[in-house]
Design a protein around this motif. Structure first.
Motif, PDB file in Angstrom:
ATOM      1  N   MET A   6     -54.953  19.765-117.987  1.00  0.00           N
ATOM      2  CA  MET A   6     -54.677  18.319-118.019  1.00  0.00           C
ATOM      3  C   MET A   6     -53.163  18.165-117.917  1.00  0.00           C
ATOM      4  N   LYS A   7     -52.689  17.342-116.973  1.00  0.00           N
ATOM      5  CA  LYS A   7     -51.245  17.146-116.841  1.00  0.00           C
ATOM      6  C   LYS A   7     -50.896  15.690-117.125  1.00  0.00           C
ATOM      7  N   PHE A   8     -49.875  15.478-117.944  1.00  0.00           N
ATOM      8  CA  PHE A   8     -49.454  14.116-118.277  1.00  0.00           C
ATOM      9  C   PHE A   8     -48.028  13.890-117.808  1.00  0.00           C
ATOM     10  N   ARG A 151     -38.051  17.869-108.145  1.00  0.00           N
ATOM     11  CA  ARG A 151     -38.514  16.663-108.822  1.00  0.00           C
ATOM     12  C   ARG A 151     -40.029  16.497-108.631  1.00  0.00           C
ATOM     13  N   GLY A 152     -40.669  16.091-109.697  1.00  0.00           N
ATOM     14  CA  GLY A 152     -42.129  15.942-109.665  1.00  0.00           C
ATOM     15  C   GLY A 152     -42.852  17.273-109.847  1.00  0.00           C
ATOM     16  N   GLY A 153     -42.095  18.326-110.219  1.00  0.00           N
ATOM     17  CA  GLY A 153     -42.643  19.685-110.233  1.00  0.00           C
ATOM     18  C   GLY A 153     -43.696  19.977-111.282  1.00  0.00           C
ATOM     19  N   SER A 154     -43.862  19.102-112.265  1.00  0.00           N
ATOM     20  CA  SER A 154     -44.907  19.373-113.260  1.00  0.00           C
ATOM     21  C   SER A 154     -46.302  19.343-112.640  1.00  0.00           C
ATOM     22  N   ASP A 155     -46.464  18.571-111.574  1.00  0.00           N
ATOM     23  CA  ASP A 155     -47.758  18.581-110.867  1.00  0.00           C
ATOM     24  C   ASP A 155     -48.057  20.001-110.391  1.00  0.00           C
ATOM     25  N   THR A 156     -47.008  20.644-109.868  1.00  0.00           N
ATOM     26  CA  THR A 156     -47.184  21.993-109.327  1.00  0.00           C
ATOM     27  C   THR A 156     -47.442  22.994-110.449  1.00  0.00           C
ATOM     28  N   ALA A 209     -45.189   9.728-100.619  1.00  0.00           N
ATOM     29  CA  ALA A 209     -46.041   9.203-101.704  1.00  0.00           C
ATOM     30  C   ALA A 209     -45.871  10.102-102.925  1.00  0.00           C
ATOM     31  N   LYS A 210     -45.143   9.650-103.925  1.00  0.00           N
ATOM     32  CA  LYS A 210     -44.741  10.604-104.959  1.00  0.00           C
ATOM     33  C   LYS A 210     -45.797  10.842-106.038  1.00  0.00           C
ATOM     34  N   VAL A 211     -46.989  10.302-105.826  1.00  0.00           N
ATOM     35  CA  VAL A 211     -48.041  10.452-106.846  1.00  0.00           C
ATOM     36  C   VAL A 211     -48.371  11.926-107.114  1.00  0.00           C
TER      37      VAL A 211
HETATM   38 MG    MG Z   1     -44.714  12.790-110.737  1.00  0.00          MG
END
Ligand code: MG
Ligand code: ADP
Ligand code: ASP
Length: 411
Positions: A6-8, A151-156, A209-211
């Protein structure tokens, strides 16, 4: 026991109240019998603040120290969530990237995850740990330094853990309830998709799309991770959000799946360069060496052995590109009359796998833009996307016009 990731994201852990709400959600999955790996971002705004501090301190900063500073936001939220989970009677422990270890390349600020050994967590789960709270966005280089993943690397981070642990699913909790036909902040007509194909999500992400971070979609596609995007603010349900999956698993799909945009682009033109073999290499080689991410490229018709070369790049790389071109000119590697930079442009793209088998998408796109009086400066296409560069002041208008033209609201 089955594992779940689960990622928040930042808004979901923006303060203690929200972290408590996150802990409740995690508790629900623990109660279902999952061994849960939670990946957290820094509190919203925190990473921007840390990046700002680094830039203020040092214009030509050392990338290793940049990573040491900007990775720290995630450490705070990981520790806090572990504490709240413990308060709720759950066996939870926080993990920074180096402790797992999340092994990455040495490319500071844009590192790639190379390996996540699982033996550490396997042993802890067997010994009674119920939840591992992982600080997203960070890892450790072969040299033993802290790295960050862009940036946004927690998704990865989340998808990489799901792949390494063969998790049943990777749920990305964010501040919207799924992937939309375009950014719902730009048009209210944006429609949530129940499912989207990996290829389409990959294009949408890489086109702005940075989602989801682009690399996370790449990993999910390669390792067949069941990836879901959903809201951390709505009631939990098994079929909430958007499933990112194989093309074959989607019942019906449109020719165009969505519209993406990248606001802060720039266009540079080298006026009157010699039109001879090797000139492109002489231009784009030094740009690459200077770390400039060139995107679209157009070369005009040559006249009298000379031509104009136009390319697009992120607006914050213009100074670097100008310096590289000036140096190449001084050293005699290239010769041009003028260098013109337009820093007020944006890129708007339409994406859809249906384009492979449908003609006329480009024509429809250009007609819709022309009906709004939007001038197109550069065009590029690939099998499943068409991108145009336009004046930034028309970006929202263009996104809305394309959303209407392809009937994405009702499709
Ligand atoms: Mg993000
Ligand atoms: P998080 O902090 O949870 O990682 P992000 O801000 O990185 O969240 O990503 C979520 C945001 O992505 C949304 O708030 C939305 O404005 C934006 N976004 C851009 N394009 C889309 C899209 N096609 N569908 C959904 N959200 C999108
Ligand atoms: N906190 C990092 C960022 O803002 C990583 C992330 O949230 O995914 O980019």
């Amino acid at each position: 026991m089955p594992r779940l990731v689960m990622k928040f994201g930042g808004t979901s852990v923006a303060n203690l109240d929200r972290i408590k709400r996150v802990a409740k959600r995690v508790g629900v999955e623990v109660a279902k019998g999952y061994e849960v790996i939670v990946v957290v971002s820094a509190m919203s705004g925190k990473t921007n603040e840390l990046v700002g501090w680094v830039n203020e301190t040092s214009a030509l900063y050392d990338a290793r120290e940049y990573d040491a500073v900007v990775s720290s936001g995630e450490n705070v939220t990981a520790g806090l969530l572990a504490l709240v989970l413990q308060e709720n009677g759950i066996e939870a422990r926080s993990w920074q990237g180096w402790q797992v270890p999340v092994k990455t390349s040495s490319a500071h600020s844009a590192a790639r995850i190379e390996e996540i050994p699982t033996d550490n967590f396997d042993a802890k789960f067997s010994a009674g740990m119920q939840v591992a709270v992982v600080a997203g966005f960070q890892g450790i280089s072969p040299e033993g330094r802290i790295t960050t993943l862009g940036r946004g690397g927690s998704d990865t981070t989340a998808v990489a853990f799901a792949a390494a642990h063969s998790a049943e699913r990777c749920d990305i909790y964010t501040d919207v309830d799924g992937v939309y036909t375009t950014d719902p902040r730009v048009t209210r007509k944006a429609r949530k998709l129940d499912a989207i194909a990996f290829e389409e999500m990959l294009e949408l992400a890489s086109l702005g799309a940075k989602v989801l971070q682009t690399r996370s979609v790449e990993l999910a596609m390669r390792y067949k991770v069941r990836l879901r995007v959903l809201s951390s603010f709505e009631e939990m349900s098994d079929n909430a959000g958007t499933l990112v999956c194989d093309e074959e698993d989607i019942m019906e799909s449109n020719v165009v799946a969505g519209v993406a945009f990248s606001r802060d682009e720039a266009k540079m033109t080298l006026v009157s360069v010699a039109d001879r073999p090797g000139v492109s290499a002489a231009i784009f080689g030094p740009l690459a060496d200077a770390g400039v991410n060139v995107d679209m490229i157009v070369q005009n018709i040559a006249e009298d052995g000379r031509t104009d070369m136009t390319f697009s790049l992120p607006v914050d790389q213009v100074a670097r590109a100008e310096k590289a071109m000036a140096e190449a000119k001084d050293s005699g590697d290239i010769n041009f009359h003028d260098l013109i930079a337009d820093t007020e442009v944006s890129k708007v793209s339409v994406v859809g796998i249906g384009m492979r088998s449908h003609a006329g998408v480009a024509a429809k796109m250009f007609e819709a833009l022309s009906a709004e009086g939007v001038n197109i400066k550069v065009i590029t296409t690939s099998e499943i996307k068409i991108s145009v560069l336009i004046d930034r002041k028309y970006m929202e208008l263009a996104v809305q016009a394309l959303h209407d033209a392809f009937e994405l609201e009702t499709a």
